[in-house]
Design an enzyme around this catalytic site. Structure first.
Site, PDB file in Angstrom:
ATOM      1  CE1 TYR A  89       1.473   2.398   1.130  1.00 43.87           C
ATOM      2  CE2 TYR A  89       3.440   2.831  -0.016  1.00 43.87           C
ATOM      3  CZ  TYR A  89       2.533   1.868   0.819  1.00 43.87           C
ATOM      4  OH  TYR A  89       3.241   0.998   1.327  1.00 43.87           O
TER       5      TYR A  89
ATOM      6  CD  GLU B  81       7.367  -2.907   6.477  1.00 42.32           C
ATOM      7  OE1 GLU B  81       6.483  -2.356   5.864  1.00 42.32           O
ATOM      8  OE2 GLU B  81       8.493  -2.581   6.387  1.00 42.32           O
TER       9      GLU B  81
ATOM     10  CG  ASN C 173      10.577  -2.723   0.063  1.00 37.41           C
ATOM     11  OD1 ASN C 173       9.246  -2.766  -0.582  1.00 37.41           O
ATOM     12  ND2 ASN C 173      10.571  -1.859   1.061  1.00 37.41           N
ATOM     13  CD  GLU C 174       9.078   1.756  -0.901  1.00 35.85           C
ATOM     14  OE1 GLU C 174       9.689   2.582  -0.149  1.00 35.85           O
ATOM     15  OE2 GLU C 174       7.885   1.733  -1.118  1.00 35.85           O
TER      16      GLU C 174
ATOM     17  CD  GLU D  52       5.576  -1.495   0.173  1.00 37.76           C
ATOM     18  OE1 GLU D  52       5.547  -0.051   0.666  1.00 37.76           O
ATOM     19  OE2 GLU D  52       6.418  -2.116   0.438  1.00 37.76           O
TER      20      GLU D  52
ATOM     21  CD  GLN E  71       2.387  -2.851   6.173  1.00 37.93           C
ATOM     22  OE1 GLN E  71       2.494  -3.447   7.247  1.00 37.93           O
ATOM     23  NE2 GLN E  71       3.450  -2.294   5.682  1.00 37.93           N
TER      24      GLN E  71
HETATM   25  O1  AHR Z   1       4.220   0.221   4.025  1.00 47.89           O
HETATM   26  C1  AHR Z   1       5.001   0.938   4.593  1.00 47.89           C
HETATM   27  C2  AHR Z   1       6.497   1.388   3.984  1.00 47.89           C
HETATM   28  O2  AHR Z   1       5.935   2.002   2.686  1.00 47.89           O
HETATM   29  C3  AHR Z   1       7.147  -0.048   3.297  1.00 47.89           C
HETATM   30  O3  AHR Z   1       7.753  -0.375   4.463  1.00 47.89           O
HETATM   31  C4  AHR Z   1       7.834   0.678   2.331  1.00 47.89           C
HETATM   32  O4  AHR Z   1       8.302  -0.287   1.506  1.00 47.89           O
HETATM   33  C5  AHR Z   1       7.029   1.723   1.828  1.00 47.89           C
HETATM   34  O5  AHR Z   1       7.828   3.080   1.719  1.00 47.89           O
END
Ligand code: AHR
Length: 507
Positions: free
Chosen positions: A250, A27, A174-175, A306, A355
């Site tokens: 995450y 990103e 995205n999101e 992600e 990432q």
């Molecule tokens: O990876 C960091 C961020 O995490 C990304 O930009 C977003 O999609 C997620 O919240």
């Protein structure tokens, strides 16, 4: 010492583990693109057309299957036309999500496709639904993929690229439940139908359209997408169809305000981290179960685009740049995820760790002069043999695996998965016990072993990590394994990851 026996039927191959489960994500955030990949054509650092050669060389060791770009949250404020044409004339913008820094658009569409070519990775582009238009996304697809004569093909040619690229993977936002527009599932699902309709297949470039999916355990989002997109999810390439829906998850040890340090953690935080990482199994199972209701033949893929650890940033670094160190604990988070991914290979079509360089659970940490391979990098490297291999089920014998209760979950102290391809089987083993070695006996059935090689990733502390001064503090080393035709015995150090490669008779 604890001994655990695992039975594996070498002659019962399961679904193929797509190499795309080992995908990546880059990103416009902190030093991922700028400084990490892109140094510009005038840089002193060795580069090819502005892209760092040392970073490309290191990543090529991983056989990177695909790279997702330009975000992330950034994707929904990115306007692709700002990043094409002569660099000197490109407008600037403010990257409001990440550090509020000025983005000069030096790295744009052509540079990204060049990076993918240098990596030999497939591009995965995430389009802007949050602040863009249907027309803008449709034009980007045309710009990238259309040969012959068309307004966008001519524009691309005027920027120096005659032939279209092949870009299969296309994300519709995205999101969208958060940074991508704060939408409700119902609203987004209708919008996704509209956007997907105008993202065309040009000149034999068949799009793999990925609808923006749920956050972690938001099962309502998945259910709504499957309900609303289901009739377009035929996998038959009808106009506007969807091939996949995504999911983001995450591993956060504390809470979003106090996530905890990447390198300084207590025993309790070690356990919490691993237990939360192992929670991916439940998420994949539950989202998959909802998808099964609407798509029992599993033609629509789940794309975990992600995932990874999200710790506090390193002290003294910009909080908006998400720069964190990466320890042996992070490596185990990755290996545990991969074991789950392999078990869900019949539904999970792609996964992208967040990432690739200098951001969150990175493969590489860079300085202007050096590239450091993280412990997570080594897990990706050691697991390369699983790419496009057939998954093999792993059955514990003699009762359930030894486990520990953490954070309301039962965490097995051993995580394992296996696959077979071209006469070789690869077994991945993670000893999550930080205090004790663990011996693993593989009881191998339906095949005959002719040779076995072991590799282990271990260190004295779970907090061990690599730095410019000590780049090999955590690195894979060969380890002896006892093997016979129908079995293997290996001892795993505390908090370690190991792989065993078996050469099978008849190969
Ligand atoms: O990876 C960091 C961020 O995490 C990304 O930009 C977003 O999609 C997620 O919240």
């Amino acid at each position: 010492m604890r001994t655990t026996t695992l039975a594996i039927n070498l002659d019962l191959p399961g679904p193929t583990i797509s190499r795309h489960l080992y995908g990546h994500f880059a990103e416009h955030l902190g030093a991922c693109i700028y400084g990490g990949f892109w140094v510009g054509e005038d840089a002193d650092v060795p580069h090819t057309r502005g892209i760092r050669s040392d970073v490309v060389a290191a990543l090529r060791e991983l056989d990177v299957p695909n790279l997702r770009w330009p975000g992330g949250c950034f994707a929904d404020e990115y306007h692709w036309r700002d990043g094409v044409g002569p660099r000197a004339g490109r407008p600037t913008m403010v990257n409001t999500h990440w550090g509020d820094v000025v983005e000069d658009n030096a790295f744009g569409t052509h540079e990204f496709l060049d990076l993918c070519a240098q990596l030999d990775a497939e591009p995965y582009i995430c389009g802007n639904v949050g602040s863009g238009t249907v027309q803008e996304m449709a034009d980007w697809v045309e710009y990238l993929t259309r040969g012959g004569t068309s307004p966008m093909a001519e524009l691309r040619r005027s920027h120096g690229r005659e032939e279209p690229w092949r870009v299969r993977f296309w994300g519709i936002g995205n999101e969208s439940w958060g940074c991508g527009g704060n939408m409700r599932a119902e609203y987004y699902a209708d919008l996704a139908r509209q956007y997907a309709t105008y993202c065309r297949n040009h000149d034999g470039n068949v799009l793999y359209r990925i609808a923006g999916g749920a956050n972690s355990d938001d099962y309502h989002w998945t259910e709504t997408l499957m309900k609303t997109l289901g009739d377009l999810g035929c996998g038959c390439n009808a106009r506007g169809h969807f091939d996949a829906i995504s999911l983001h998850h995450y591993t956060v040890v504390g809470d979003w305000q106090h996530k905890g340090s990447a390198t300084e953690f207590s025993a309790e935080e070690y356990w919490t981290c691993l237990a939360r990482a192992a929670g991916i199994e439940d998420l994949l199972r539950r989202h998959g179960a909802i998808m099964d209701v609407y798509d029992p033949d599993r033609r629509i893929g789940l794309v975990l685009d992600e995932w990874g650890t999200w710790h506090d940033v390193e002290p003294g670094t910009n909080p908006g740049f998400l720069y964190q160190q990466n320890t042996l604990r992070d490596a185990l988070v990755a290996s545990v995820h991969f074991d789950s991914f392999h078990r869900h290979a019949d539904r999970l079509a792609m996964a992208n760790i967040a990432q690739t360089v200098n951001v969150l659970q990175a493969m590489l940490l860079t300085t202007p002069d050096a590239v450091v391979r993280t412990p997570t990098f080594h897990v990706f490297a050691m697991n390369r043999g699983h790419h496009d291999a057939a998954a093999l089920a792993v059955h514990p014998l003699g009762g359930p695996l030894a486990s520990r209760e953490v954070d309301g979950r039962t965490l097995p102290l051993l995580s394992a998965s296996a696959s077979v391809k071209d006469g070789r089987a690869l077994v991945s083993l993670s000893n999550l016990d930080p205090d004790a070695e663990q011996t693993v006996e593989l009881d191998l059935r339906g095949g005959s072993v002719q040779a076995a090689e072991g590799t282990v990733l271990a260190a004295a502390s779970a907090a061990a990590h690599n730095t410019v001064d000590d780049p090999d503090a955590v690195r894979p080393v060969a380890v002896d394994v006892d093997w016979r035709e129908d079995g293997v015995r290996i001892t795993l150090p505390p908090h370690s990851f190991a792989t065993v490669t078996l050469t099978l008779a008849g190969s």
